[in-house]
Scaffold this active site. Structure first.
Site, short mmCIF file in Angstrom:
data_model
loop_
_atom_site.label_atom_id
_atom_site.label_comp_id
_atom_site.label_asym_id
_atom_site.label_seq_id
_atom_site.Cartn_x
_atom_site.Cartn_y
_atom_site.Cartn_z
N GLU A 137 42.95 41.35 29.13
CA GLU A 137 43.27 41.33 30.56
C GLU A 137 43.23 39.90 31.08
O GLU A 137 42.71 39.65 32.17
CB GLU A 137 42.28 42.20 31.35
CG GLU A 137 42.27 43.65 30.88
CD GLU A 137 41.52 44.57 31.82
OE1 GLU A 137 42.12 45.55 32.26
OE2 GLU A 137 40.34 44.30 32.11
N CYS B 91 39.87 49.72 39.57
CA CYS B 91 39.45 48.51 40.28
C CYS B 91 40.52 48.02 41.25
O CYS B 91 40.21 47.47 42.30
CB CYS B 91 39.11 47.41 39.28
SG CYS B 91 40.41 47.07 38.08
#
Lengths: 650, 650
Positions: free
Chosen positions: A329, A413
């Site tokens: 990520e 998130c």
């Protein structure tokens, strides 16, 4: 009810502070962002709580409810969810979003829902102040044993941010007190003293949250704790290695291979390259910038400036997204900016807005303001559908038609992160300093600020970002001498400014890309900007191979893309030519956004089944329509393309 | 010593067989492939055994040695290796490569090394015939409990192929007998009878291997077993699900999600789309084609033809590689052919050569011959360095400079696979039938074949693939009437043919892309082909977005690429124009390969640090040099690009 922060005198907590953002409730945003914030207030804020609670988060938090335990992917309604050790952070961001929604518009039902969650947290909190639903209910007995992987302090940070926002929005101290108590507990566990842990979180966040908590409460000890976490990071012996050994694990046995993933591979002041997980990186740098601002700590600046340069000169998508790789990520190697496989997590662009905004704490500088605007309007805003109900997690710059918005995500998130950013966008528009107000972003609305010892209302009238004319009316309570600094966007080469109708020589008053107007400001003073906003065709550096022979269309702060809904399939068979001229149109199907219409070419492949053939495709004229990147995937599903082919040496 | 196969009369085992490939030792290859085979004989064949043994494979096989047990990644010399449950297959392919090396050139030392391995397998073999070093020494007691994941029959298949090759090359029956015994044991365990398992391997391979074993031994029961495995695949109830339950596992708990990964999602005759793991797919289809040929089974043809069309019309790289995704080492969705992230495993292109070759068992057809040639010269051959010492596993069509050949690989399937293919390339050049000989590939050399009851020597004189002139001399032991079929490559639009100096009207004798010359052939008859071999610029269908605005250069069967070593960095800043004319040159730095030299343009980016800017790059003339794709990464490290930008509608 809106409550003015801070509780204590500001200067107690900021010996050398320069610019601070206003609290969210100080800025009333209309114009472009108005309907987006209204959608968040009316829909998204509720949706976030709905989805959190449907996933079982409140059951996990509330000690009066049966413990749901660990759930590996399961279905709830249309969503697949998994118990995550960072669920408290999602609640924190959802509460923060709800707070901004309440600042926008009273909503007793929403407030009651938040209060229910807050009370559950109140019941959960340990007598010593500790508060983490994962470690109290799912994995008890393991507190503070795995800071590297388990988000324990990160959770605390997001809950602190939620607490500050909820206090500002409602005046209710309950959550603020809970989190201040937890912060005090954390400060007793972590620190340089004997018997204290010299650790820090694998996922930075608490650093910037503690600064917010300090600013809201006026308590310097929270700043000190933020500074401790910043200073300890990457020190030898490495805390995460020691901690792994204490768990009986081999520190080398680490999925992400080394400590670059958590930006703890070396002390932060030695860091010069943006590495690892993108969101962690930008959160850390935000905290570093806050600490630098609050303490006037110049020793952090060389790292911050080098990191900024490394990101923006070698690793940033034209959308303001970054972190190309799904694996970590995050970052890979310089100029690795593939389009179709771009990860460019929504949270990373949100975090970049945070970082840029914190860099502006050191003073107005277009280097930061321009990137903040780019990330906000493109890489971040794309994460939220126009109606506020659906979300993007990763953000490619090209799609063959299979990339679509989520109702929710196993790792939820991004939804509350983009929602809280948009709902609080006003705070990013301004900076307040001793005798200066900086305007970083232009947007219709009214801000109630303070400088030179007097309250100052600034009203913006503008159709920005669709038009470049901005009229600012300055209304100080009392006339005073101070500086109004206005960002001169780097994407415009022609900006005219007048004060009370009198032209200002822009070049003579420009400093680091801001027009600095110092004078005795009096009620009714009017500043007018006319920012030329042509359609630009951006070319990428040759190191970015995938973008060569292509251009990205940009007008003002908005990056554009082609969608199949407007242009048919096979978007890579479409070309712009140097002669293609653009017409701006208002798009009723995209909330009134300005879209770009032009003539280009379309290639038509040869007949036959062959995948590859010596016959070149035929070309025909084609009408093309480009829409803002943030607005894509709000209509019929299909392909999308930011970097459009263009032929000719121009 | 070369031994003529088969042992028994051919027709016993092939009631309706049409075309069979000659055994490797029947064809002596020189010209283009000669030096490559010499390098394998001199170097690679030894290297493969070296690396297998250094990794601990012989220790695992030999029951007289201490059991090395399971080793998770460890270092041996410069290589990182891991114990793999398919190590026997790597030994099998390495033995097969060694066998072809011995056919090429006697090498007592190499033969002694193989014999040592063979003897170890002999000692390992169970009294009942079972033979698998993983299940006998690493995981005893678990035989035949996880066909889905554990490669047990796949291992057997590769060992059978090695045994057949080693027998043909040396006349030694030891390994052939061992593997025939194992095949008999397998036939006792698997089958439709009571108490037998109706299973098949998660990784197809044994099907085609059993056909080779049947052809070498003349034993029809091995064919029958191959047919059983083909017929059972995908039948309900699903064997892998039952087997998982028998192991106490949930069949849904499967990393690769569903049975498409192993091409067992439906019965093979129902399959129409190439799915899942690429190598497994092409091995399966090879076995299906073999069974179809050997049994004259027309019911397999609709599946085989649809699968072929699906692969070659929607999922094949221009290099003949396929399977774009690293995740499943295989297929994704139609037209998903990204260049930089192309997985396109070397083994998949090798397997496609196998499949195409088996499709030619049904009769000469350019649809198969052309693809076989494309995969052989490009996607497969690229897997082996010019000197035979290094290997590619995955084969992108674009590299930014970080993709390089391996000395070895944790999953060492590709090195022996490409080595055995190249060393046996002669077998793919011809097909023998009752009264017909088909020439599928052109290459300098001599083949000793048989048709119409007589031995026929065919001598090819040619500089193919660098030149299109081919002279074939036909030398039958006795004059006889039969058909010589010559592939007319689809990439050439002008092919002149003469027989004994007399021009042949090509169109009048063409059938499915082969020129069929039926006559009484006598010693000294000479056929000359002049195959026009222009440089072609291939365009990709519009569905392949990444290739639009670009061309791939091809001359004859060779696909070309640009390398940084010749053209500098930033290969995406290089353009061809419609006017670019190509000159062929012989490249001394690439083993005499023909390279293409031309004039194009190079873009020079604007000065400054900005990643993106409105300034278009400048252009200047540039000399460009393209090299065969198979030859890349044999010089200085750097970028590589197959699909080169080209402007203009031509």
């Amino acid at each position: 009810m809106n409550v003015q922060a801070p509780l204590l005198a500001r200067d107690a907590a900021r010996p050398k502070a320069k610019f601070r953002p206003p609290a969210v409730h100080q800025v009333r945003v209309e114009g472009f962002f108005g309907p987006r914030i209204d959608a968040i207030a009316a829909t998204t804020a509720h949706t976030l709580l709905d989805r959190c609670i449907a996933a079982g988060m409140l059951d996990q938090v509330d000690p009066d409810r049966p413990n749901p335990g660990l759930k590996i992917p399961f279905q709830t309604g249309n969503d697949t969810v998994t118990t995550q050790m960072f669920w408290d952070s999602d609640f924190g961001k959802s509460i923060e979003t709800a707070a901004y929604a309440l600042s926008r518009k009273p909503d007793p039902a929403l407030e009651a829902r938040v209060d229910e969650v807050v009370e559950a947290y109140g019941r959960l909190q340990d007598e010593n102040g500790y508060l983490n639903s994962w470690y109290q209910r799912i994995e008890p007995g393991r507190r503070w044993t795995n800071l590297r992987d388990c988000h324990e302090l990160y959770d605390a940070g997001h809950m602190m941010e939620g607490a500050v926002a909820y206090f500002h929005a409602t005046g209710k101290r309950r959550l603020l007190d809970i989190m201040a108590g937890y912060a005090d507990h954390i400060a007793s566990v972590f620190g340089p003293g004997e018997g204290q842990k010299r650790g820090y979180c694998g996922h930075p966040e608490i650093e910037l949250a503690l600064v917010r908590l300090a600013r809201a409460t006026g308590e310097r000890r929270y700043l000190d704790l933020a500074r401790f976490f910043v200073d300890e990071r990457g020190a030898a012996p490495h805390y995460f290695d020691e901690e792994a050994r204490a768990r009986g694990r081999d520190p080398q046995d680490y999925h992400f291979e080394d400590h670059r993933y958590t930006q703890s591979h070396e002390p932060v002041r030695a860091q010069r390259h943006v590495v690892g997980h993108a969101v962690r990186a930008a959160y850390l740098y935000s905290g570093m910038a806050d600490v630098s601002t609050e303490y006037g700590d110049e020793t952090l600046k060389p790292a911050l400036e080098a990191l900024w340069g490394h990101l923006t000169e070698k690793n940033l998508y034209v959308t303001g997204g970054f972190g190309p790789s799904a694996h970590n990520e995050g970052l890979t190697f310089d100029y690795d900016l593939p389009n179709e496989t771009a990860y460019a997590e929504t949270c990373a662009a949100v975090a970049l807005v945070f970082w840029a905004n914190r860099m502006l704490g050191l003073g107005p500088d277009r280097a930061y303001g321009d990137v903040m605007e780019r990330a906000l309007y493109n890489g971040a805003l794309v994460g939220l559908s126009l109606d506020g109900t659906r979300f993007f997690y990763d953000n490619p710059l090209e799609s063959r038609g299979a990339h679509h918005r989520w109702r929710w995500h196993r790792c939820p998130c991004c939804p509350p992160n983009i929602a809280r950013l948009v709902a609080s966008v006003g705070t990013y528009a301004y900076g307040e300093a001793e005798r200066e107000i900086a305007v970083h972003l232009y947007c219709e609305g009214v801000a109630d600020l303070e400088t030179a010892g007097t309250k100052v209302r600034i009203r913006q009238e503008t159709r920005y970002p669709f038009e470049g004319r901005v009229a600012l009316t300055v209304e100080p309570e009392a006339p005073a001498d101070w500086t109004l600094s206005l960002r001169l966007p780097g994407w415009s080469s022609a900006i005219a400014v007048s004060v009370n109708g009198e032209a200002v020589e822009v070049g003579a008053h420009e400093e680091k890309g801001y027009l600095r107007l110092t004078r005795r400001w009096a009620a009714g003073d009017r500043v007018e900007l006319d920012i030329d906003m042509p359609v630009e065709r951006l070319h990428a550096r040759p190191e970015i191979g995938a973008d060569q022979g292509r251009v990205a269309l940009q007008r003002g702060p908005l990056v554009y893309c082609l969608e199949e809904a407007d242009n048919g399939a096979h978007l890579n068979s479409v070309l712009l030519t140097p002669e293609s001229a653009f017409r701006c149109e208002e798009a009723s199907d995209l909330g009134g956004a300005t879209v770009l219409v032009t003539q280009g070419l379309r290639e038509i492949g040869a007949d036959g089944a062959a995948l590859y053939a010596p016959t070149a495709p035929m070309r025909e004229a084609a009408s093309l329509r480009a829409v803002p990147y943030y607005a894509w995937d709000n209509r019929a599903e299909g392909e999308m393309l930011v970097w459009v082919r263009q032929e000719g040496a121009r």
